[in-house]
Design a protein around this motif. Sequence first.
Motif, PDB file in Angstrom:
ATOM      1  N   VAL A 172       0.839  -1.198   0.000  1.00  0.00           N
ATOM      2  CA  VAL A 172       0.000   0.000   0.000  1.00  0.00           C
ATOM      3  C   VAL A 172       0.876   1.252   0.000  1.00  0.00           C
ATOM      4  O   VAL A 172       0.612   2.222  -0.708  1.00  0.00           O
ATOM      5  N   LEU A 173       1.939   1.228   0.798  1.00  0.00           N
ATOM      6  CA  LEU A 173       2.853   2.373   0.845  1.00  0.00           C
ATOM      7  C   LEU A 173       3.467   2.650  -0.526  1.00  0.00           C
ATOM      8  O   LEU A 173       3.665   3.814  -0.898  1.00  0.00           O
ATOM      9  N   ALA A 174       3.786   1.599  -1.262  1.00  0.00           N
ATOM     10  CA  ALA A 174       4.356   1.785  -2.601  1.00  0.00           C
ATOM     11  C   ALA A 174       3.365   2.495  -3.519  1.00  0.00           C
ATOM     12  O   ALA A 174       3.746   3.392  -4.294  1.00  0.00           O
ATOM     13  N   VAL A 175       2.091   2.128  -3.429  1.00  0.00           N
ATOM     14  CA  VAL A 175       1.066   2.786  -4.249  1.00  0.00           C
ATOM     15  C   VAL A 175       0.916   4.246  -3.852  1.00  0.00           C
ATOM     16  O   VAL A 175       0.840   5.139  -4.705  1.00  0.00           O
ATOM     17  N   LEU A 176       0.880   4.508  -2.554  1.00  0.00           N
ATOM     18  CA  LEU A 176       0.758   5.887  -2.086  1.00  0.00           C
ATOM     19  C   LEU A 176       1.983   6.712  -2.484  1.00  0.00           C
ATOM     20  O   LEU A 176       1.862   7.892  -2.834  1.00  0.00           O
ATOM     21  N   GLY A 177       3.161   6.089  -2.439  1.00  0.00           N
ATOM     22  CA  GLY A 177       4.367   6.772  -2.887  1.00  0.00           C
ATOM     23  C   GLY A 177       4.329   7.075  -4.371  1.00  0.00           C
ATOM     24  O   GLY A 177       4.783   8.138  -4.821  1.00  0.00           O
ATOM     25  N   GLU A 178       3.768   6.156  -5.142  1.00  0.00           N
ATOM     26  CA  GLU A 178       3.656   6.362  -6.584  1.00  0.00           C
ATOM     27  C   GLU A 178       2.746   7.550  -6.906  1.00  0.00           C
ATOM     28  O   GLU A 178       2.975   8.266  -7.886  1.00  0.00           O
ATOM     29  N   HIS A 179       1.727   7.757  -6.099  1.00  0.00           N
ATOM     30  CA  HIS A 179       0.771   8.841  -6.344  1.00  0.00           C
ATOM     31  C   HIS A 179       1.091  10.096  -5.533  1.00  0.00           C
ATOM     32  O   HIS A 179       0.272  11.017  -5.490  1.00  0.00           O
ATOM     33  N   SER A 180       2.250  10.123  -4.869  1.00  0.00           N
ATOM     34  CA  SER A 180       2.632  11.277  -4.046  1.00  0.00           C
ATOM     35  C   SER A 180       1.516  11.649  -3.087  1.00  0.00           C
ATOM     36  O   SER A 180       1.178  12.833  -2.902  1.00  0.00           O
TER      37      SER A 180
END
Length: 348
Positions: A66-74
């Motif tokens: 989930v953190l990776a997705v949130l990081g991808e979307h800033s």
Amino acid sequence: MNEETEALVQAVADACERHPSTTDSSGGARFNGELWSALEQMGVTLLSVDEGSGGSGGDVQMTASVLAVLGEHSATVPYAETALLAGWMLAACGAPIPAGPLAAAVAGERFVLERDGEGWRIDGELSRVPWARHAAALVVLVGEHVVVVDRAMLDVSAGANLAGEPRDGVRLRGVVVVDAVRILPEGTEVTPEAFLARCALARAASISGAARRALTLSIKYAGEREQFGRTLKNFQAVQQHLAETAGEVLVCTAAAESAALHIDRDPRNIWPVAAASVAVRNAAGLIARLSHQVHGAIGFTDEHDLRLSTTRLWAWRDEAGSEPSWARRVGAEAVLAGPADLWEKIVG
């Protein structure tokens, strides 16, 4: 990644698309309340906390995804601080977990917790606490105690990292609490070292997502921008930049996933997190440099989305311990393993 995690990741990505994060006039990160509400409704804000403690019963691997997705979307939400840190500490000591976004920190030398009649008195300062100004409460690890302080009791001075995300100073002067201090059980896995490792994992997972977005934007730009009668993607030098970036993105993803897997298996084993931190932080700088070389000067402008990813790459690689500090930890662990066990430690 199993089917359950894939479905969760897609749901989080859809929420990020529906509720995009924005910046203020000075480039600072605005807390994305709409996205946070969507994540709460999905039940992922306490994903790695067991159901008996009020969480969703997931694991660290799912939380890292989930953190990776949130990081991808800033995404401008304190997800790591709530799901991976504050919720973890409170669950470990059987304390109720407050609703809303949470901030988390480890007390330093300038933080005193002492008995005051039936309650506890808190005097201290904390520096660069992520998202403190937007948190419903601050959860602090003080020795063998976990302390929960309501936001209204905090004196917060605004600060920010390079990406404009809140990194605030917090002061508590003579704050008295009664039912907000819990003692950790004997043999607990909640320690300052484990806290730092989880912070480092959170940054590694977030970096892997931001790196993926930087690569996506670079590929798109290289396919659209024309120079000397042909698109940039047809130039061999640009192709090499993109290929090298893709390789480093894969390093980030594999390292973060491996570290999360090992925390689930053995929370006290810091070696995999240290190794992942070194690999990811080294890759982050290279990815940012190559992405900006592909984009040229336009990538540095406020109007271009690339800066949202690269400023986070630069900011996150310097948080939760520096690359040299983690490298020293890897070296120390290698020396302790000795010639007989080093190879097994590396491949294991």
